[in-house]
Design a protein around this motif. Structure first.
Motif, PDB file in Angstrom:
ATOM      1  N   ALA A  45      42.791 -17.476 -52.535  1.00 58.50           N
ATOM      2  CA  ALA A  45      43.830 -16.962 -51.645  1.00 58.50           C
ATOM      3  C   ALA A  45      43.193 -16.315 -50.419  1.00 58.50           C
ATOM      4  O   ALA A  45      42.144 -15.686 -50.510  1.00 58.50           O
ATOM      5  N   ILE A  46      43.845 -16.477 -49.277  1.00 58.33           N
ATOM      6  CA  ILE A  46      43.425 -15.833 -48.041  1.00 58.33           C
ATOM      7  C   ILE A  46      44.321 -14.612 -47.864  1.00 58.33           C
ATOM      8  O   ILE A  46      45.545 -14.735 -47.735  1.00 58.33           O
ATOM      9  N   MET A  47      43.699 -13.451 -47.895  1.00 60.68           N
ATOM     10  CA  MET A  47      44.451 -12.202 -47.875  1.00 60.68           C
ATOM     11  C   MET A  47      45.262 -12.042 -46.589  1.00 60.68           C
ATOM     12  O   MET A  47      44.831 -12.445 -45.508  1.00 60.68           O
ATOM     13  N   THR A  48      46.458 -11.490 -46.764  1.00 57.70           N
ATOM     14  CA  THR A  48      47.323 -11.120 -45.646  1.00 57.70           C
ATOM     15  C   THR A  48      47.679  -9.649 -45.785  1.00 57.70           C
ATOM     16  O   THR A  48      47.581  -9.075 -46.884  1.00 57.70           O
ATOM     17  N   LYS A  49      48.091  -9.052 -44.709  1.00 59.81           N
ATOM     18  CA  LYS A  49      48.514  -7.653 -44.732  1.00 59.81           C
ATOM     19  C   LYS A  49      49.650  -7.473 -45.739  1.00 59.81           C
ATOM     20  O   LYS A  49      49.671  -6.523 -46.525  1.00 59.81           O
ATOM     21  N   GLU A  50      50.600  -8.413 -45.721  1.00 56.40           N
ATOM     22  CA  GLU A  50      51.766  -8.318 -46.611  1.00 56.40           C
ATOM     23  C   GLU A  50      51.353  -8.429 -48.086  1.00 56.40           C
ATOM     24  O   GLU A  50      51.830  -7.657 -48.929  1.00 56.40           O
ATOM     25  N   PHE A  51      50.457  -9.379 -48.377  1.00 56.09           N
ATOM     26  CA  PHE A  51      50.043  -9.528 -49.770  1.00 56.09           C
ATOM     27  C   PHE A  51      49.248  -8.312 -50.239  1.00 56.09           C
ATOM     28  O   PHE A  51      49.448  -7.833 -51.365  1.00 56.09           O
ATOM     29  N   LEU A  52      48.343  -7.801 -49.418  1.00 57.57           N
ATOM     30  CA  LEU A  52      47.556  -6.632 -49.819  1.00 57.57           C
ATOM     31  C   LEU A  52      48.459  -5.428 -50.090  1.00 57.57           C
ATOM     32  O   LEU A  52      48.239  -4.690 -51.057  1.00 57.57           O
ATOM     33  N   ALA A  53      49.481  -5.239 -49.274  1.00 62.61           N
ATOM     34  CA  ALA A  53      50.433  -4.145 -49.499  1.00 62.61           C
ATOM     35  C   ALA A  53      51.200  -4.372 -50.797  1.00 62.61           C
ATOM     36  O   ALA A  53      51.402  -3.439 -51.586  1.00 62.61           O
ATOM     37  N   TYR A  54      51.624  -5.603 -51.034  1.00 65.72           N
ATOM     38  CA  TYR A  54      52.347  -5.936 -52.260  1.00 65.72           C
ATOM     39  C   TYR A  54      51.461  -5.696 -53.487  1.00 65.72           C
ATOM     40  O   TYR A  54      51.902  -5.077 -54.464  1.00 65.72           O
ATOM     41  N   SER A  55      50.243  -6.169 -53.432  1.00 70.94           N
ATOM     42  CA  SER A  55      49.340  -6.013 -54.571  1.00 70.94           C
ATOM     43  C   SER A  55      49.110  -4.536 -54.885  1.00 70.94           C
ATOM     44  O   SER A  55      49.105  -4.134 -56.064  1.00 70.94           O
ATOM     45  N   LYS A  56      48.932  -3.739 -53.859  1.00 68.80           N
ATOM     46  CA  LYS A  56      48.764  -2.295 -54.061  1.00 68.80           C
ATOM     47  C   LYS A  56      50.025  -1.700 -54.688  1.00 68.80           C
ATOM     48  O   LYS A  56      49.944  -0.895 -55.620  1.00 68.80           O
ATOM     49  N   TYR A  57      51.184  -2.109 -54.203  1.00 63.98           N
ATOM     50  CA  TYR A  57      52.464  -1.609 -54.707  1.00 63.98           C
ATOM     51  C   TYR A  57      52.645  -1.907 -56.199  1.00 63.98           C
ATOM     52  O   TYR A  57      53.174  -1.088 -56.936  1.00 63.98           O
ATOM     53  N   VAL A  58      52.171  -3.074 -56.647  1.00 65.26           N
ATOM     54  CA  VAL A  58      52.341  -3.432 -58.062  1.00 65.26           C
ATOM     55  C   VAL A  58      51.141  -3.015 -58.914  1.00 65.26           C
ATOM     56  O   VAL A  58      51.041  -3.418 -60.075  1.00 65.26           O
ATOM     57  N   GLY A  59      50.247  -2.216 -58.339  1.00 63.13           N
ATOM     58  CA  GLY A  59      49.213  -1.594 -59.150  1.00 63.13           C
ATOM     59  C   GLY A  59      47.814  -2.181 -59.076  1.00 63.13           C
ATOM     60  O   GLY A  59      46.938  -1.764 -59.828  1.00 63.13           O
ATOM     61  N   ASN A  60      47.575  -3.120 -58.168  1.00 57.87           N
ATOM     62  CA  ASN A  60      46.229  -3.670 -58.023  1.00 57.87           C
ATOM     63  C   ASN A  60      45.801  -3.527 -56.570  1.00 57.87           C
ATOM     64  O   ASN A  60      45.989  -4.427 -55.757  1.00 57.87           O
ATOM     65  N   ASP A  61      45.213  -2.390 -56.252  1.00 60.22           N
ATOM     66  CA  ASP A  61      44.802  -2.074 -54.884  1.00 60.22           C
ATOM     67  C   ASP A  61      43.525  -2.830 -54.550  1.00 60.22           C
ATOM     68  O   ASP A  61      42.440  -2.461 -55.000  1.00 60.22           O
ATOM     69  N   LEU A  62      43.669  -3.883 -53.774  1.00 57.54           N
ATOM     70  CA  LEU A  62      42.523  -4.701 -53.376  1.00 57.54           C
ATOM     71  C   LEU A  62      41.953  -4.300 -52.021  1.00 57.54           C
ATOM     72  O   LEU A  62      40.920  -4.816 -51.614  1.00 57.54           O
ATOM     73  N   SER A  63      42.610  -3.377 -51.328  1.00 47.69           N
ATOM     74  CA  SER A  63      42.179  -3.035 -49.977  1.00 47.69           C
ATOM     75  C   SER A  63      41.306  -1.782 -49.909  1.00 47.69           C
ATOM     76  O   SER A  63      40.571  -1.602 -48.934  1.00 47.69           O
TER      77      SER A  63
END
Length: 122
Positions: A45-63
């Motif tokens: 996957a190529i990270m996007t601002k929206e996906f990184l925010a979503y991932s953090k919101y659901v408990g997996n902070d990749l940023s």
């Protein structure tokens, strides 16, 4: 813990996903997998601002950098071997990142239908 055959979702040799930062279950830059990879880190996957925010919101902070684990944190544009289930969840929520099909392992198809991967293809 040997990796499975390095074949992508198109039936071809698996391409490199990313080496800066280095990604993959084996930290070899490829989305290779094996029986021990319970998260199925198979979607390039190529990270996007929206996906990184979503991932953090659901408990997996990749940023956020985690130097204690040698993790620099991801930014938009970074390629990353993402868990197939998390990709599908994000796609269902409308914030799935782009996908490099040539670098996505065929085992992703156990979880994510090919048509959904193609909808998000680069």
């Amino acid at each position: 813990m040997d990796p499975e055959d390095s074949i992508n979702v198109l039936g071809e040799t698996l391409a490199v996903c990313g080496t800066d930062p280095v990604t993959g279950f084996f930290r070899d830059g490829h989305c290779n997998t094996c029986a021990a990879d319970q998260g199925s880190h198979t979607v390039c996957a190529i990270m996007t601002k929206e996906f990184l925010a979503y991932s953090k919101y659901v408990g997996n902070d990749l940023s956020t950098p985690r130097p204690e684990f040698g993790f620099v944190g991801l930014t938009p544009g970074d390629p990353w071997c993402l868990c197939a289930g998390r990709f599908l969840q994000a796609a269902d929520e409308g914030c799935g990142p782009k996908v490099n099909l040539a670098a996505t392992h065929k085992r992703a198809l156990d979880i994510v239908p090919l048509d959904i991967l193609k909808e998000h293809a680069l």
